[in-house]
Design an enzyme around this catalytic site. Structure first.
Site, short mmCIF file in Angstrom:
data_model
loop_
_atom_site.label_atom_id
_atom_site.label_comp_id
_atom_site.label_asym_id
_atom_site.label_seq_id
_atom_site.Cartn_x
_atom_site.Cartn_y
_atom_site.Cartn_z
N ASP A 54 -2.39 -0.89 2.06
CA ASP A 54 -2.08 0.13 3.06
C ASP A 54 -3.30 1.02 3.24
O ASP A 54 -4.42 0.56 3.08
CB ASP A 54 -0.82 0.91 2.66
CG ASP A 54 -1.00 1.71 1.37
OD1 ASP A 54 -1.90 1.37 0.56
OD2 ASP A 54 -0.23 2.66 1.15
N GLY B 12 -3.06 6.14 -5.26
CA GLY B 12 -2.06 7.18 -5.22
C GLY B 12 -1.29 7.23 -6.53
O GLY B 12 -1.34 6.30 -7.35
N GLY C 236 -5.70 3.88 -2.62
CA GLY C 236 -5.94 5.12 -1.88
C GLY C 236 -7.38 5.58 -1.93
O GLY C 236 -7.83 6.30 -1.03
#
Length: 352
Positions: A149, A70, A118
């Site tokens: 994440d 990201g 990401g």
């Protein structure tokens, strides 16, 4: 070939039976922006109900990256101003990750070049994960004071032995052979045959198409390292992992850990152990959202991005500076429901 209206940073087209998503920020290593995430989600929604689109392909423009994660520099800027752009971005990004994991049509992702953070969130949850000889796959979050994440804790906690723990804590990125051996990719296709694969997906299903152009990947180094990785990273305490690496004279991973954010290391290890006990990817994404929302307000998040991506001095000043100084009570609190509201994801379909 039908080309759709494009959003900044991403292109969409339909070629025969395949809907193609091309991440198109090559100078920024195809890093994801919020607009890109929303546009991808909208096109997946459209293609799900288009009877002519039988499968989806996700790829990156240029020759350096599939997707390097990201756009965290912008998230840092907003966080320092006390904004909520990061939470808004993660809410939609994590929802997209879950969407890909449950998508009712095959999704082929081609990791040609960097696939980090990401990028793993897009490719790692796809039904068909392809790497080329240029692939470098990893979750580098602990280097910037963050935690894995995008469903990364779900993926990493289910890799063989303690491979996922090693990758997450050290932020190691692996090449194509090790990515397949670890379980982060499924197929190796030489880069020169990617245009052939792309064209064939217009008329044929992914299994037979990928098989027709795949090859044996370069030799893996991971098999010979599994013994010491599984031994040293089996502990549930980062300090014990450090001691084990020191006792085994594993200098490279030891030095990597000692350079990472201590708070990120402790949170990452706890996230992995908890994620391994969770029932589905949605639960892992929910947990990640809670942790990320709180890490956003810690000093290490802004400091890590500054050191790695803004000033690029590679000399972060972590707070606290040592693993032993990390407040365990605070770590536990990061996993509690958010007062302002948790991530809202649809439950897994009954078929899953």
């Amino acid at each position: 070939m039908e080309e759709n209206v494009n959003e900044p940073g991403v292109r969409f087209e339909v070629d025969g039976a395949v809907g193609i998503v091309t991440l198109d920020r090559p100078r920024a290593l195809n890093a994801l922006t919020h607009d890109m995430v929303r546009a991808i989600a909208a096109n997946l929604d459209e293609w799900e109900h288009d009877a002519d689109v039988l499968r989806v392909l996700i790829e990156g423009a240029g020759d350096r990256a599939f997707c390097a994660g990201g756009d965290v520099v912008e998230l840092r800027r907003d966080a320092l101003a006390g904004g909520s752009a990061a939470l808004d971005f993660w809410r939609d990004e994590y929802t997209l990750n879950a969407r890909i994991a449950r998508y009712p049509k095959p999704v082929v992702s081609i990791m040609d070049g960097l696939a980090l953070g990401g990028g793993v969130g897009l490719a790692g949850h796809s039904s068909h994960r392809v790497v080329t000889e240029r692939a470098s796959v990893g979750m580098p979050e602990t280097t910037i004071g963050f935690v894995p994440d995008v469903g990364g804790t779900w993926l990493l906690s289910r890799l063989p032995g303690e491979v996922g723990t090693w990758l997450a804590l050290t932020s190691t990125a692996v090449g194509p052979a090790d990515a397949i051996t670890a379980g982060l990719a499924d197929w190796f296709v030489p880069q020169r045959r990617i245009p052939e694969l792309r064209a064939a997906l217009a008329t044929a299903g992914p299994d037979e198409t990928i098989a027709s152009v795949s090859a044996i990947p370069p030799r893996t180094a991971l098999d010979k390292d599994r013994e010491w990785i599984d031994s040293a990273f089996a502990y549930d305490d980062v300090a014990e992992i450090v001691d084990a690496l020191r006792a085994a004279d594993r200098t490279e991973p030891l030095e990597a850990l000692l350079q990472r954010s201590p708070t990120s290391l402790v949170l990452t290890l706890e996230s992995l152990r908890r994620s391994k006990r969770l029932p589905d990817v949605e639960s892992a994404l929910q947990q990640e959202y809670r942790v990320a929302a709180r890490v956003l307000r810690t000093p290490d998040f802004a400091e890590g991005i500054r050191a790695q991506l803004v000033d690029k001095d590679r000399a972060p000043q972590w707070d606290p500076p040592t693993i032993g100084a990390v407040d365990r009570a605070q770590v536990e609190s990061f996993f509690e429901p958010l007062p302002e509201g948790d991530l809202e994801l649809p439950p897994p379909p009954a078929a899953f």
